[in-house]
Design a protein around this motif. Structure first.
Motif, PDB file in Angstrom:
ATOM      1  N   LEU A 119      -4.783   8.991  -1.593  1.00  0.00           N
ATOM      2  CA  LEU A 119      -5.576   7.946  -0.955  1.00  0.00           C
ATOM      3  C   LEU A 119      -5.062   7.667   0.453  1.00  0.00           C
ATOM      4  O   LEU A 119      -5.844   7.514   1.405  1.00  0.00           O
ATOM      5  CB  LEU A 119      -5.542   6.670  -1.795  1.00  0.00           C
ATOM      6  N   PHE A 120      -3.735   7.592   0.596  1.00  0.00           N
ATOM      7  CA  PHE A 120      -3.166   7.377   1.918  1.00  0.00           C
ATOM      8  C   PHE A 120      -3.492   8.544   2.847  1.00  0.00           C
ATOM      9  O   PHE A 120      -3.802   8.344   4.034  1.00  0.00           O
ATOM     10  CB  PHE A 120      -1.645   7.212   1.823  1.00  0.00           C
TER      11      PHE A 120
ATOM     12  N   LEU B 256      -7.003   8.083   4.008  1.00  0.00           N
ATOM     13  CA  LEU B 256      -7.083   6.931   4.913  1.00  0.00           C
ATOM     14  C   LEU B 256      -6.539   7.313   6.284  1.00  0.00           C
ATOM     15  O   LEU B 256      -7.146   7.002   7.318  1.00  0.00           O
ATOM     16  CB  LEU B 256      -6.308   5.741   4.350  1.00  0.00           C
ATOM     17  N   LEU B 257      -5.405   7.990   6.308  1.00  0.00           N
ATOM     18  CA  LEU B 257      -4.807   8.415   7.568  1.00  0.00           C
ATOM     19  C   LEU B 257      -5.742   9.361   8.309  1.00  0.00           C
ATOM     20  O   LEU B 257      -5.921   9.246   9.537  1.00  0.00           O
ATOM     21  CB  LEU B 257      -3.460   9.093   7.296  1.00  0.00           C
ATOM     22  N   THR B 258      -6.359  10.285   7.585  1.00  0.00           N
ATOM     23  CA  THR B 258      -7.316  11.211   8.201  1.00  0.00           C
ATOM     24  C   THR B 258      -8.477  10.443   8.820  1.00  0.00           C
ATOM     25  O   THR B 258      -8.899  10.734   9.951  1.00  0.00           O
ATOM     26  CB  THR B 258      -7.846  12.205   7.150  1.00  0.00           C
TER      27      THR B 258
ATOM     28  N   PHE C 293       0.852  -1.190   0.000  1.00  0.00           N
ATOM     29  CA  PHE C 293       0.000   0.000   0.000  1.00  0.00           C
ATOM     30  C   PHE C 293       0.888   1.241   0.000  1.00  0.00           C
ATOM     31  O   PHE C 293       1.659   1.454   0.936  1.00  0.00           O
ATOM     32  CB  PHE C 293      -0.902  -0.003   1.232  1.00  0.00           C
ATOM     33  N   PRO C 294       0.807   2.074  -1.039  1.00  0.00           N
ATOM     34  CA  PRO C 294       1.681   3.251  -1.099  1.00  0.00           C
ATOM     35  C   PRO C 294       1.287   4.294  -0.052  1.00  0.00           C
ATOM     36  O   PRO C 294       0.099   4.542   0.180  1.00  0.00           O
ATOM     37  CB  PRO C 294       1.460   3.777  -2.520  1.00  0.00           C
ATOM     38  N   VAL C 295       2.291   4.907   0.562  1.00  0.00           N
ATOM     39  CA  VAL C 295       2.036   5.906   1.607  1.00  0.00           C
ATOM     40  C   VAL C 295       2.410   7.304   1.106  1.00  0.00           C
ATOM     41  O   VAL C 295       2.725   8.189   1.891  1.00  0.00           O
ATOM     42  CB  VAL C 295       2.825   5.564   2.890  1.00  0.00           C
TER      43      VAL C 295
END
Length: 590
Positions: free
Chosen positions: A552-553, A556-558, A546-548
């Motif tokens: 999108l990341f 997702l982090l939010t 999964f690219p960080v």
């Protein structure tokens, strides 16, 4: 809300974006031992300090030794500050002849300034001598900020290194943080503040005769009310410019005045107000780029910055909107912005700053672990006051405190990557390191310690008279006052919601322990994560990685931050500011 208000907020965000990379590059070079423009002056000083203190700057530490060094340094610092407070009447630079600080208050203050919390159950201008402020409180403004920064750097090293048992040298990191990062900027900023009218002296307080004497009533310890006529006003003096510089740059927040940055001696002009807000986020924003540069993935640093910016702007929007609408119970009163009035809910706010700068300052100072204020959060509308509270409950990872924001959000990064790995059925990876059970356990331990401290202490306080007797307002607003106090201390923020008398034995002791738990018990699992990541091998990315570094990341982090943190405290918020908002719209206030 006005176009002018949004313009000021937009300019602030753009300037913050502009300084992020230069700050990040400079700190990466400092802690990597690379050459900087300050080296000709500071390298000899650094070598002299190592020689005097017997520090071997070539020897590195594993995470356990790094943790022990941090705890020992902090313990000595706290004891020293406590002793200074207790004997300040015997020390120099005390022209007002302030007596020693009471035992429980001295303990609370020592723990608070040690942990970068800077919660103040006292009025600075009537309690602390100049010596205590300079040698005690100001020193810890530097030291507590440095500890947060070097722990963040140690965590970044753990992510960046491969098959390494060490994460740096605590004493070297602290020295370089003091000499290269904190002291130079604080010196320059202090001179700028002086140029704006902020005072810097060691003079005794001045006394001015009032043109219009005031009649006041006071209630003594025996409960009797007396009336007296006040003809004089005492005007405090002191070394304020130097205190203010590190107060904001180190995200400390404790000011020499009870009114903090609402006081004209601490915040005299619109320019100092803007500069103070910028200083609060300068290091936390820069550290996101430092993360990307030291790990070889600048895009990841910007993805983390983007998550912080989204949460920051959401907080500003909600707070600004709530305060601009004003109080719905003031029927028939014009609360709109015009050429002759600020409009909105101006209770507890400085007219010179207005709604926009008050909401912006409140959001910034609680996104970070700063806690300084230019308005009274207790006077905000229920929803407007909930924003600062939620900001701290998120773990202060929205840029956050110096260092604390970065290592705090890395905890959520680990959880986000773990969740993403579960979604695709693969072992989660973070910048080439496999995230395993130990890392997730330590991350969740850090999160649970934070929640446990806030909710347990709040629960004890709201069901006992020694807690409820200190609140100024009944009902949900009183609950918010207590909840905010423990959230602020556990989150090492230090801002007070107001309306709570914290200078009691229970609150002095319990708030001190909340601050210590929120700072040091959380540090141990975070440094354990750093040590564990440093020992791991790099694994090449694959189709399932999964690219960080993508939007999108960032989203997702939010989402993980909101779900893990905000929902944990939703029941408490429902009984506090949310219930108060509903009751206000129904016609009842507290």
């Amino acid at each position: 809300m006005t176009a002018n208000g949004w313009l000021q907020i937009g300019i602030y965000l753009l300037v913050l974006l502009a300084i992020t990379k230069p700050m990040g590059v400079f700190m990466a070079r400092v802690f990597a031992g690379e050459k900087t423009f300050l080296d000709p002056v500071l390298r000899p000083v650094e070598r002299l300090l190592y020689r005097l203190c017997g520090v071997d700057d070539t020897r590195e530490m594993d995470w356990k030794e790094y943790t022990i060094a941090m705890l020992l340094s902090s313990s000595v610092g706290m004891l020293t500050l406590y002793l200074i407070e207790r004997v300040q009447q015997l020390l120099p630079w005390n022209p007002q002849h302030f007596v020693k600080v009471p035992t429980d208050l001295a303990f609370n203050t020592a723990a608070s300034f040690l942990t970068n919390t800077n919660w103040q159950n006292y009025s600075g201008e009537s309690t602390m001598s100049y010596f205590t402020q300079i040698a005690g409180l100001a020193y810890h403004n530097f030291a507590s900020a440095a500890v947060g920064i070097v722990i963040a750097i140690a965590v970044v090293r753990g992510i960046a290194r491969r098959e390494s048992k060490t994460i740096g040298n605590f004493w070297v990191d602290m020295t370089r943080c003091f000499l290269w990062v904190l002291l130079p900027v604080s010196l320059v900023v202090a001179m700028i503040f002086v140029s704006q009218g902020m005072i810097q002296n060691l003079k005794p307080y001045d006394t001015a005769k009032l043109l219009n004497p005031q009649t006041v009533q006071t209630t003594g310890a025996d409960g009797k009310t007396t009336t007296q006529t006040v003809t004089d006003q005492v005007i405090a003096q002191g070394p304020f410019a130097s205190q203010e510089a590190i107060k904001e740059f180190g995200t400390n927040g404790g000011g020499p005045f009870n009114a903090n940055s609402a006081h004209p001696f601490e915040n005299p002009t619109p320019f100092t107000n803007f500069l103070q807000m910028l200083l609060i986020f300068a290091i936390p924003a820069g550290l996101t780029y430092t993360l990307g540069r030291m790990t070889g993935s600048p895009k990841h640093g910007w993805a983390v910055w983007g998550c912080m910016a989204i949460l920051f702007m959401a907080g500003v929007l909600i707070a600004y909107n709530a305060e601009a609408k004003g109080n719905p119970l003031l029927h028939g009163i014009d609360q709109k912005v015009s050429a002759t009035q600020s409009g909105g809910n101006m209770e507890g706010k400085e007219v010179r700053f207005g709604i926009a700068n008050s909401a912006l300052f409140a959001t910034i100072t609680t996104d970070a672990s700063c806690g300084c204020i230019n308005s009274q959060h207790d006077s905000f509308t229920p929803i407007g006051g909930m924003v600062p509270l939620i900001n701290i409950m998120l773990g202060e990872v929205v840029f956050g405190g110096v260092g604390a924001g970065l290592y705090g959000i890395i905890v959520f990064v680990i959880l986000a990557v773990f969740i993403a790995g579960l979604m695709v059925g693969r072992t989660p990876e973070y910048l080439g390191k496999k995230i395993e059970a130990y890392d997730v356990k330590m991350a969740m331990l850090s999160v649970l310690i934070f929640c446990l401290s806030i909710l347990v202490f709040t629960g004890i306080s709201v069901v006992n008279k020694f807690g409820t007797s200190s609140i100024a307002n009944p009902g949900p607003h009183g609950l918010t006052e207590i909840l905010y106090a423990y959230t602020s201390n556990t989150g090492n923020n230090g801002s007070a919601f107001g309306g709570l008398n914290g200078n009691t034995l229970w609150f002095n002791v319990s708030l001190a322990f909340a601050a210590l738990l929120g700072r040091f018990i959380q540090h141990i699992p975070i440094l354990a994560i750093a040590g564990n990541l440093a020992r791991k091998k790099l694994v090449p990315p694959s189709a399932g990685t999964f690219p960080v570094t993508t939007p999108l990341f960032t989203f997702l982090l939010t989402g993980v931050i909101l779900i893990v943190s905000a929902l944990t405290f939703f029941p408490a918020l429902s009984l506090g500011p949310i219930l108060e908002h509903l009751l206000m719209n129904a016609g009842k206030v507290f």
